[in-house]
Design an enzyme around this catalytic site. Sequence first.
Site, PDB file in Angstrom:
ATOM      1  N   LYS A  54      -0.421   3.255  -4.571  1.00  0.00           N
ATOM      2  CA  LYS A  54      -0.997   1.921  -4.379  1.00  0.00           C
ATOM      3  C   LYS A  54      -2.509   1.970  -4.582  1.00  0.00           C
ATOM      4  O   LYS A  54      -3.088   1.127  -5.265  1.00  0.00           O
ATOM      5  CB  LYS A  54      -0.670   1.388  -2.976  1.00  0.00           C
ATOM      6  CG  LYS A  54       0.770   0.925  -2.844  1.00  0.00           C
ATOM      7  CD  LYS A  54       1.183   0.668  -1.399  1.00  0.00           C
ATOM      8  CE  LYS A  54       2.672   0.329  -1.336  1.00  0.00           C
ATOM      9  NZ  LYS A  54       3.229   0.297   0.010  1.00  0.00           N
ATOM     10  N   GLN A  98       1.464   0.479   6.134  1.00  0.00           N
ATOM     11  CA  GLN A  98       2.628   1.154   5.548  1.00  0.00           C
ATOM     12  C   GLN A  98       3.715   1.345   6.611  1.00  0.00           C
ATOM     13  O   GLN A  98       3.449   1.900   7.677  1.00  0.00           O
ATOM     14  CB  GLN A  98       2.188   2.505   4.963  1.00  0.00           C
ATOM     15  CG  GLN A  98       3.268   3.251   4.232  1.00  0.00           C
ATOM     16  CD  GLN A  98       3.733   2.537   2.954  1.00  0.00           C
ATOM     17  OE1 GLN A  98       2.929   2.033   2.186  1.00  0.00           O
ATOM     18  NE2 GLN A  98       5.028   2.478   2.749  1.00  0.00           N
ATOM     19  N   ASP A 121       1.793  -8.152   2.216  1.00  0.00           N
ATOM     20  CA  ASP A 121       3.213  -7.786   2.213  1.00  0.00           C
ATOM     21  C   ASP A 121       4.087  -9.011   2.511  1.00  0.00           C
ATOM     22  O   ASP A 121       5.298  -8.975   2.305  1.00  0.00           O
ATOM     23  CB  ASP A 121       3.488  -6.724   3.302  1.00  0.00           C
ATOM     24  CG  ASP A 121       3.696  -5.333   2.707  1.00  0.00           C
ATOM     25  OD1 ASP A 121       3.952  -5.240   1.493  1.00  0.00           O
ATOM     26  OD2 ASP A 121       3.603  -4.354   3.470  1.00  0.00           O
TER      27      ASP A 121
END
Length: 300
Positions: A54, A98, A121
Amino acid sequence: MPAKIIDGKAFAATVRAQVADHVAKLEGDHGITPGLAVVLVGEDPASQVYVRSKGKQTVEVGMKSVEHKLAADTSEADLLKVIDDLNNNTEIHGILVQLPLPKHLDEDLVINSIAPEKDVDGFHISNVGLLGTGQKSMVPCTPLGCLMMLRDHHGSLSGMDAVVIGRSNIVGKPMAQLLLGDSCTVTIAHSRTKDLPDVVRRADIVVAAVGRPEMVPGDWIKPGATVIDVGINRLDAPEKGEGKTKLVGDVRYESCAAVAGAITPVPGGVGPMTIACLLANTVTACCRANGLPEPEGLTA
Ligand code: NAD
């Protein structure tokens, strides 16, 4: 006729190029650089690989990448403090924590402490509610990538019968909401669904997000249907040599490709689109934060 292979790797490259163009425009016209912060707690090897990837791709499209790597025993209060600082940092437009988090941390509490407009997200309860009511939101990256591929292949999805197999908060449910938003008739199937093969056979669009290797065989697929395989399952592959592994999806690729009209491969289908959509969400969040027009075609 063999199924068209939907090339997620190539599609993701075009999405990244669009993001990079928009980032250059933001920089050139307004002196603004979109910033993405990724928070990793602990040393889960798979998470470390994702976070590295990422960060690398964020920098490649010209955005600022910030990584916070915290020890596995970080307290909830310390993690919430890191998130609060990022919420208040005007150079950061996207925040991603994460998952999974170590067991002693409350995942819902942590995710809901991210400012919704920076929640790239799309997991914050406000974004879930906005998506569910058809309002502008941050959209979870994996289903967004699937939607982009479906729109690209079909143009309009209006009136199509879609079956989503899997009801998780990160894939199945938001995928169903997005398909509903595009006027599909949507069925969500799950582990308790009766007559799953018959349910799947009705679908013009099948999205498999189960996490069971090669569960969906070709004889469940309506001829000509589009099959989107979200599954990523690592299996031993002794035929490739000792200790070797391979990735397979949730559908039996060869037999489904023989009947489907179009299909995404694993690897090289949904996977690459997920990070591309994370970058797209970050540039969208940056535009919204600055009251600037959003890039077209990069969100739902
Ligand atoms: P999950 O375990 O949270 O959810 C799986 C869902 O499948 C559940 O809702 C369950 O009801 C359903 N299910 C389980 N067994 C079933 C059965 N026999 N019949 C019908 N439904 C059944 O998983 P998830 O997080 O949604 O991920 C699903 C898959 O997608 C995994 O393989 C994961 O690795 C993959 N994934 C890929 C990406 C990507 O970027 N490509 C992103 C996220 C998840």
